[in-house]
Scaffold this motif. Structure first.
Motif, PDB file in Angstrom:
ATOM      1  N   ASN A  23      20.134  23.633  14.509  1.00  0.00           N
ATOM      2  CA  ASN A  23      19.984  23.661  13.053  1.00  0.00           C
ATOM      3  C   ASN A  23      20.977  24.650  12.427  1.00  0.00           C
ATOM      4  OD1 ASN A  23      17.209  24.306  10.738  1.00  0.00           O
ATOM      5  ND2 ASN A  23      19.101  23.198  10.471  1.00  0.00           N
ATOM      6  N   GLY A  24      21.052  25.846  13.003  1.00  0.00           N
ATOM      7  CA  GLY A  24      22.004  26.828  12.494  1.00  0.00           C
ATOM      8  C   GLY A  24      23.450  26.371  12.641  1.00  0.00           C
ATOM      9  N   PHE A  25      23.758  25.741  13.760  1.00  0.00           N
ATOM     10  CA  PHE A  25      25.108  25.248  14.022  1.00  0.00           C
ATOM     11  C   PHE A  25      25.514  24.175  13.017  1.00  0.00           C
ATOM     12  CE2 PHE A  25      27.929  22.225  16.188  1.00  0.00           C
ATOM     13  CZ  PHE A  25      28.969  23.060  16.578  1.00  0.00           C
ATOM     14  N   LEU A  26      24.614  23.212  12.769  1.00  0.00           N
ATOM     15  CA  LEU A  26      24.927  22.134  11.836  1.00  0.00           C
ATOM     16  C   LEU A  26      25.004  22.642  10.401  1.00  0.00           C
ATOM     17  CD1 LEU A  26      22.742  19.231  13.302  1.00  0.00           C
ATOM     18  CD2 LEU A  26      25.206  19.598  13.562  1.00  0.00           C
ATOM     19  N   ALA A  27      24.137  23.589  10.052  1.00  0.00           N
ATOM     20  CA  ALA A  27      24.214  24.168   8.710  1.00  0.00           C
ATOM     21  C   ALA A  27      25.558  24.847   8.492  1.00  0.00           C
ATOM     22  CB  ALA A  27      23.068  25.165   8.502  1.00  0.00           C
ATOM     23  N   TRP A  30      28.447  22.659   7.351  1.00  0.00           N
ATOM     24  CA  TRP A  30      28.544  22.422   5.910  1.00  0.00           C
ATOM     25  C   TRP A  30      29.032  23.663   5.176  1.00  0.00           C
ATOM     26  CZ3 TRP A  30      29.236  20.924   1.250  1.00  0.00           C
ATOM     27  CH2 TRP A  30      28.633  21.564   0.174  1.00  0.00           C
ATOM     28  N   VAL A  31      28.375  24.796   5.413  1.00  0.00           N
ATOM     29  CA  VAL A  31      28.678  26.005   4.654  1.00  0.00           C
ATOM     30  C   VAL A  31      30.129  26.441   4.860  1.00  0.00           C
ATOM     31  CG1 VAL A  31      28.123  28.454   4.388  1.00  0.00           C
ATOM     32  CG2 VAL A  31      26.287  26.791   4.648  1.00  0.00           C
ATOM     33  N   ALA A  32      30.591  26.472   6.098  1.00  0.00           N
ATOM     34  CA  ALA A  32      31.943  26.949   6.380  1.00  0.00           C
ATOM     35  C   ALA A  32      33.016  25.992   5.875  1.00  0.00           C
ATOM     36  CB  ALA A  32      32.110  27.180   7.885  1.00  0.00           C
ATOM     37  N   GLY A 150      28.736  28.106  14.956  1.00  0.00           N
ATOM     38  CA  GLY A 150      29.277  27.054  14.103  1.00  0.00           C
ATOM     39  C   GLY A 150      30.377  27.557  13.189  1.00  0.00           C
ATOM     40  N   SER A 151      30.178  28.723  12.611  1.00  0.00           N
ATOM     41  CA  SER A 151      31.206  29.307  11.746  1.00  0.00           C
ATOM     42  C   SER A 151      32.479  29.592  12.535  1.00  0.00           C
ATOM     43  CB  SER A 151      30.691  30.604  11.116  1.00  0.00           C
ATOM     44  OG  SER A 151      29.566  30.351  10.304  1.00  0.00           O
ATOM     45  N   GLY A 152      32.311  30.076  13.769  1.00  0.00           N
ATOM     46  CA  GLY A 152      33.473  30.332  14.609  1.00  0.00           C
ATOM     47  C   GLY A 152      34.224  29.066  14.953  1.00  0.00           C
ATOM     48  N   VAL A 153      33.484  27.998  15.253  1.00  0.00           N
ATOM     49  CA  VAL A 153      34.125  26.717  15.565  1.00  0.00           C
ATOM     50  C   VAL A 153      34.928  26.210  14.375  1.00  0.00           C
ATOM     51  CG1 VAL A 153      33.671  24.275  16.037  1.00  0.00           C
ATOM     52  CG2 VAL A 153      32.467  26.036  17.337  1.00  0.00           C
ATOM     53  N   VAL A 154      34.349  26.303  13.190  1.00  0.00           N
ATOM     54  CA  VAL A 154      35.054  25.847  11.989  1.00  0.00           C
ATOM     55  C   VAL A 154      36.302  26.682  11.752  1.00  0.00           C
ATOM     56  CG1 VAL A 154      34.905  25.618   9.476  1.00  0.00           C
ATOM     57  CG2 VAL A 154      32.981  24.919  10.900  1.00  0.00           C
ATOM     58  N   ALA A 155      36.189  27.993  11.929  1.00  0.00           N
ATOM     59  CA  ALA A 155      37.348  28.858  11.720  1.00  0.00           C
ATOM     60  C   ALA A 155      38.493  28.485  12.669  1.00  0.00           C
ATOM     61  CB  ALA A 155      36.949  30.322  11.917  1.00  0.00           C
ATOM     62  N   VAL A 156      38.161  28.256  13.938  1.00  0.00           N
ATOM     63  CA  VAL A 156      39.191  27.922  14.930  1.00  0.00           C
ATOM     64  C   VAL A 156      39.815  26.565  14.633  1.00  0.00           C
ATOM     65  CG1 VAL A 156      39.579  27.362  17.357  1.00  0.00           C
ATOM     66  CG2 VAL A 156      38.207  29.358  16.744  1.00  0.00           C
ATOM     67  N   THR A 157      38.991  25.578  14.315  1.00  0.00           N
ATOM     68  CA  THR A 157      39.522  24.229  14.074  1.00  0.00           C
ATOM     69  C   THR A 157      40.353  24.163  12.794  1.00  0.00           C
ATOM     70  OG1 THR A 157      37.410  23.602  13.044  1.00  0.00           O
ATOM     71  CG2 THR A 157      37.719  23.055  15.379  1.00  0.00           C
ATOM     72  N   LEU A 158      39.973  24.936  11.781  1.00  0.00           N
ATOM     73  CA  LEU A 158      40.791  24.969  10.560  1.00  0.00           C
ATOM     74  C   LEU A 158      42.117  25.672  10.832  1.00  0.00           C
ATOM     75  CD1 LEU A 158      38.156  25.782   7.779  1.00  0.00           C
ATOM     76  CD2 LEU A 158      39.282  23.596   8.214  1.00  0.00           C
ATOM     77  N   TRP A 159      42.063  26.729  11.615  1.00  0.00           N
ATOM     78  CA  TRP A 159      43.286  27.474  11.933  1.00  0.00           C
ATOM     79  C   TRP A 159      44.265  26.630  12.751  1.00  0.00           C
ATOM     80  CZ3 TRP A 159      44.879  30.128  16.682  1.00  0.00           C
ATOM     81  CH2 TRP A 159      45.999  30.954  16.489  1.00  0.00           C
ATOM     82  N   THR A 160      43.708  25.817  13.670  1.00  0.00           N
ATOM     83  CA  THR A 160      44.555  24.974  14.518  1.00  0.00           C
ATOM     84  C   THR A 160      44.832  23.606  13.900  1.00  0.00           C
ATOM     85  OG1 THR A 160      42.599  24.172  15.716  1.00  0.00           O
ATOM     86  CG2 THR A 160      43.747  26.101  16.617  1.00  0.00           C
ATOM     87  N   ASP A 161      44.287  23.386  12.695  1.00  0.00           N
ATOM     88  CA  ASP A 161      44.477  22.114  11.991  1.00  0.00           C
ATOM     89  C   ASP A 161      44.009  20.926  12.836  1.00  0.00           C
ATOM     90  OD1 ASP A 161      45.166  20.639   9.765  1.00  0.00           O
ATOM     91  OD2 ASP A 161      47.244  20.322  10.411  1.00  0.00           O
ATOM     92  N   ALA A 162      42.822  21.087  13.444  1.00  0.00           N
ATOM     93  CA  ALA A 162      42.283  20.033  14.308  1.00  0.00           C
ATOM     94  C   ALA A 162      41.740  18.849  13.523  1.00  0.00           C
ATOM     95  CB  ALA A 162      41.179  20.609  15.193  1.00  0.00           C
TER      96      ALA A 162
END
Length: 421
Positions: A23-27, A30-32, A150-162
């Protein structure tokens, strides 16, 4: 009445912890991604504010609909269905192309999240009863940990333009896999009755309880007081989410990067503390933990407001997070134990009212701040914690002890085991 065989409590605990983390990961997905989604859909700040209210309203509706269904069918099928639905709809916000499609996506996301919030907390209450000792805070710790991952995953994927859509689609697929893996270990309907004498599992007694209305069975005064305390606690929590970073920047004229550290300090101490609060509850009881934690939170907010420099203000926000960390879990445990077999509706009411506080907190602080200053506006968070100090006894058990969790029981009438370890 068909009875589902219960998984061993330890396996159930792992399963429910996984749902909280999911639940925290999926939230966080969206938030990130809010800045990216806002840019892609062309939604401005004013429109986004309205859409967030729509999300909150949909979540509240989901919470209130889920409660009676839990009491009718048990929390296990509702948890599975809500977790699958949330995993599926998490993709929709990043696929939105305008305000209308984003609104529809957030309404679906809010509804699923509201249903899961109530059902997974009902599962947590059932597992805690099986253990016979406090473990609720650790579940909320896993929710926080899932959000951080989840926030960390989003940060990494945005940084790497995944790619935003592939990232969220993979998160959705992972969510469905997690649900499939843990579904069998969630607690069945037989786990919903409170750990109280009088024939848990007795079919005749269960049928009699089912025929009575929830409003007749529930301790209405305690339900109202729990809802009041939950509203205040989550109002304070919502204040930290939206105003901690800005308070550091505005009050101490520092860089925005340092403001981000303030929210990070709050989140980190909250996450860490949630994993240790259960031991404190076992040692001194939920009442003292609730009152003491609220006082710690008040002290932390006072330090954040009155600190002469940014470093002490950061410390204040960290203390505020540590103080609040284990309080809402005590409220949810008490709500789930208000009656022997209708905990779903009690939890849905308390969670729902608390969620309204989460939404109201930023608005209340913003209104006061617009007339005075942000530091003065944050005094609302201190006032919001006062009910927890004054009404802490509401989380005591129904027999008057300081904990809402029943003592471990090795057998039930008729010899059926309730604890397997």
């Amino acid at each position: 009445m068909r009875v589902i065989a219960a998984a061993p409590p330890r396996r159930s605990r792992r399963a429910v912890a996984a749902i909280f983390a999911l639940n925290g990961f999926l939230a966080a997905m969206w938030v990130a991604h809010i800045p990216v989604i806002s840019d892609r859909t062309g939604v401005g700040h004013d429109e986004l504010g309205g859409l967030l209210l729509l999300l909150g309203a949909a979540a509240f509706v989901g919470m209130q609909l889920c409660g009676p269904l839990i009491d009718r069918w048990g929390s296990r099928p509702l948890t599975i269905a809500a977790a699958c639905l949330l995993s599926a709809v998490i993709v929709t916000p990043v696929l939105a192309v305008d305000t209308v499609t984003l609104g529809a996506a957030l309404a679906a996301f809010g509804f699923a999240n509201g249903c899961l919030d109530v059902s997974m907390n009902a599962q947590a209450v059932a597992v805690e009863r099986a253990y016979g000792r406090p473990i609720m805070s650790s579940f909320h710790g896993w929710f926080s940990a899932g959000g951080l991952v989840g926030s960390g995953v989003v940060a990494v994927t945005l940084w790497t333009d995944a790619g935003v859509v592939p990232t969220v689609a993979c998160a959705a697929a992972a969510g469905l896999v997690v649900v499939a893996v843990v579904a069998a270990d969630l607690r069945g309907r037989e786990s919903l009755g409170a750990a109280a004498p009088g024939g848990i599992g007795d079919e005749t007694a269960s049928d009699a309880k089912a025929s009575s209305s929830w409003w007749e069975l529930v301790d209405r005064r305690r339900l109202v007081l729990l809802a009041v305390v939950a509203f205040g606690l989550m109002l304070g929590e919502g204040t930290a989410y939206d105003w901690s970073a800005l308070q550091i920047v505005e009050s101490h004229d520092t860089a925005e990067a340092l403001g981000a550290v303030a929210f990070g300090a709050f989140s980190a101490t909250m996450t860490i503390t949630r994993f240790v609060v259960d031991r404190a509850v076992g040692a001194v009881g939920a009442v003292r933990v609730l009152r003491g934690g609220a006082l710690v939170g008040i002290a932390g907010m006072a330090l954040a407001i009155c600190a002469p420099g940014p470093v002490l203000s950061l410390v204040g926000w960290a203390i505020f997070g540590a103080g609040l960390a284990g309080l809402i879990p005590q409220i949810f445990t008490a709500a789930g134990n208000l009656t022997d077999g209708t905990g779903g509706r009690s939890i849905s009411v308390v969670v729902g009212i608390g969620y309204l506080g989460l939404l109201a907190g930023p608005a209340v602080v913003g209104f006061i701040s617009s007339k005075t200053s942000l530091d003065v506006g944050l005094l609302a968070a201190i006032a919001a914690l006062m009910p927890a100090v004054c009404l802490a006894g509401v989380v005591g058990s129904r027999d008057g002890s300081s904990s809402a969790v029943g003592e471990p029981r090795t057998s039930e009438p008729g010899g059926r085991a309730t604890l397997e370890e």
